[in-house]
Motif scaffolding. Structure first.
Motif, mmCIF file in Angstrom:
data_model
loop_
_atom_site.group_PDB
_atom_site.id
_atom_site.type_symbol
_atom_site.label_atom_id
_atom_site.label_comp_id
_atom_site.label_asym_id
_atom_site.label_seq_id
_atom_site.Cartn_x
_atom_site.Cartn_y
_atom_site.Cartn_z
ATOM 1 N N SER A 1 47.591 41.954 36.636
ATOM 2 C CA SER A 1 46.641 40.821 36.366
ATOM 3 C C SER A 1 45.884 41.268 34.899
ATOM 4 C CB SER A 1 45.538 40.644 37.357
ATOM 5 O OG SER A 1 45.918 40.082 38.296
ATOM 6 N N ASP A 2 45.361 40.514 34.409
ATOM 7 C CA ASP A 2 44.393 40.717 32.983
ATOM 8 C C ASP A 2 43.209 41.569 33.510
ATOM 9 O OD1 ASP A 2 46.325 39.592 31.256
ATOM 10 O OD2 ASP A 2 45.425 37.528 31.604
ATOM 11 N N ARG A 3 42.507 41.943 32.636
ATOM 12 C CA ARG A 3 41.246 42.749 32.966
ATOM 13 C C ARG A 3 39.999 41.830 33.281
ATOM 14 N NH1 ARG A 3 40.667 48.090 32.029
ATOM 15 N NH2 ARG A 3 42.278 48.909 30.990
ATOM 16 N N CYS A 4 39.976 40.560 32.557
ATOM 17 C CA CYS A 4 39.096 39.541 33.011
ATOM 18 C C CYS A 4 39.789 38.312 32.673
ATOM 19 C CB CYS A 4 37.713 39.608 32.229
ATOM 20 S SG CYS A 4 37.936 39.696 30.303
ATOM 21 N N TYR A 5 39.014 37.060 33.009
ATOM 22 C CA TYR A 5 39.434 35.746 32.715
ATOM 23 C C TYR A 5 38.045 35.081 32.515
ATOM 24 C CZ TYR A 5 41.129 30.941 32.971
ATOM 25 O OH TYR A 5 41.439 29.833 32.588
ATOM 26 N N ARG A 6 37.997 34.438 31.255
ATOM 27 C CA ARG A 6 36.683 33.589 31.089
ATOM 28 C C ARG A 6 35.391 34.397 31.153
ATOM 29 N NH1 ARG A 6 39.644 29.953 28.626
ATOM 30 N NH2 ARG A 6 40.496 28.187 29.860
ATOM 31 N N LYS A 7 35.595 35.712 30.866
ATOM 32 C CA LYS A 7 34.279 36.704 30.751
ATOM 33 C C LYS A 7 34.079 36.998 32.374
ATOM 34 C CE LYS A 7 32.631 35.199 26.449
ATOM 35 N NZ LYS A 7 31.432 34.678 25.816
ATOM 36 N N LYS B 1 46.437 43.521 43.521
ATOM 37 C CA LYS B 1 46.944 44.693 42.965
ATOM 38 C C LYS B 1 46.593 44.135 41.372
ATOM 39 C CE LYS B 1 49.657 47.447 45.744
ATOM 40 N NZ LYS B 1 48.937 48.213 46.456
ATOM 41 N N ARG B 2 45.504 44.997 40.585
ATOM 42 C CA ARG B 2 45.246 44.405 39.549
ATOM 43 C C ARG B 2 46.425 44.725 38.275
ATOM 44 N NH1 ARG B 2 42.999 45.142 34.840
ATOM 45 N NH2 ARG B 2 42.880 47.280 34.707
ATOM 46 N N LYS C 1 35.307 39.495 35.241
ATOM 47 C CA LYS C 1 36.001 40.559 35.656
ATOM 48 C C LYS C 1 36.973 40.535 36.484
ATOM 49 C CE LYS C 1 35.350 45.665 36.320
ATOM 50 N NZ LYS C 1 34.406 46.663 36.445
ATOM 51 N N ILE C 2 38.053 40.913 36.398
ATOM 52 C CA ILE C 2 39.007 40.819 37.595
ATOM 53 C C ILE C 2 39.154 42.461 38.188
ATOM 54 C CG2 ILE C 2 41.433 40.445 38.191
ATOM 55 C CD1 ILE C 2 41.605 38.628 35.807
ATOM 56 N N GLN C 3 39.080 42.356 39.299
ATOM 57 C CA GLN C 3 38.998 44.029 40.191
ATOM 58 C C GLN C 3 40.100 43.772 41.405
ATOM 59 O OE1 GLN C 3 35.086 45.519 40.817
ATOM 60 N NE2 GLN C 3 34.393 43.465 40.250
ATOM 61 N N GLU C 4 40.275 45.042 41.695
ATOM 62 C CA GLU C 4 41.244 45.004 42.846
ATOM 63 C C GLU C 4 40.411 44.899 44.213
ATOM 64 O OE1 GLU C 4 44.050 48.265 43.870
ATOM 65 O OE2 GLU C 4 44.995 48.088 41.863
ATOM 66 N N ILE D 1 36.275 34.823 43.817
ATOM 67 C CA ILE D 1 37.555 34.097 43.706
ATOM 68 C C ILE D 1 38.596 35.154 44.014
ATOM 69 C CG2 ILE D 1 39.302 32.759 42.411
ATOM 70 C CD1 ILE D 1 36.416 31.329 42.827
ATOM 71 N N TYR D 2 39.494 34.797 44.813
ATOM 72 C CA TYR D 2 40.546 35.751 45.427
ATOM 73 C C TYR D 2 41.710 35.154 44.598
ATOM 74 C CZ TYR D 2 42.819 39.595 47.734
ATOM 75 O OH TYR D 2 43.569 40.766 48.157
ATOM 76 N N GLY D 3 42.172 35.634 43.748
ATOM 77 C CA GLY D 3 43.429 35.255 42.843
ATOM 78 C C GLY D 3 43.373 34.999 41.520
ATOM 79 N N ALA D 4 44.026 35.300 40.582
ATOM 80 C CA ALA D 4 44.009 35.297 39.107
ATOM 81 C C ALA D 4 45.335 34.586 38.768
ATOM 82 C CB ALA D 4 43.731 36.711 38.659
ATOM 83 N N GLY D 5 46.043 33.913 39.450
ATOM 84 C CA GLY D 5 47.067 33.291 38.941
ATOM 85 C C GLY D 5 46.623 31.563 38.628
#
Length: 161
Positions: A73-79, A69-70, A81-84, A39-43
């Motif tokens: 963003s948070d480090r993770c969402y619903r377990k 740009k992380r 991992k969010i990465q650049e 998934i590209y996007g953490a909004g």
């Protein structure tokens, strides 16, 4: 006077239409054919598609969440991992990217994804609305400046009575 050249625009619109997932049926077909989804996007859009994939029992297909740009963003969402994006794509090329962002960000994200030479699809606002309706069961969502706003809709509904 400026005139549009329809012959030049049609292939672009046809190609772009093939990349955009408009509704739950198209998303379901996409998920049937895809195993490794990033998934590209953490909004709002990214979180909603993650929530839906979990809701629909498809969480095993999620390989991660990427952002440009992380630091925003948070480090993770619903377990998950969010990465650049640059870090993720260095190590992961065998994936299918689902761009989950509002229209104003599509082209910038699409450029990044295309440079990585990975396959992708784009989550349309209509799909976002379908997901919201499916998950909450009310169907009471309105669109305000490209972002769904259920609180504003509830306030509007209460003042109309």
């Amino acid at each position: 006077m400026f005139t549009k050249n329809i012959e030049q625009e049609e292939p672009f619109h046809y190609w772009k239409k093939q990349k955009v997932l408009q509704n739950l049926e198209e998303l379901s077909a996409f998920l049937r054919e895809t195993e490794n989804v990033v998934i590209y996007g953490a909004g709002d859009y990214g979180k909603k598609i993650i929530d839906y994939l979990i809701f629909a029992g498809e969480e095993r297909k999620i390989r991660g969440i990427v952002v440009t740009k992380r630091k925003h963003s948070d480090r993770c969402y619903r377990k998950v991992k969010i990465q650049e994006a640059s870090d993720f794509f260095e190590k992961n090329k065998n994936c299918f990217v689902l761009i989950a962002a509002s229209l104003e960000h599509w082209f910038a994200i699409e450029e990044i994804v295309c440079a990585q030479e990975v396959s992708y699809r784009i989550m349309a606002q209509e799909l976002y609305i379908d997901i919201c309706r499916k998950m909450d069961g009310t169907g009471k969502y309105s669109v305000k400046q490209g972002i769904l706003d259920p609180e504003r809709q509830a306030l509007h509904n209460s003042t109309q009575k």
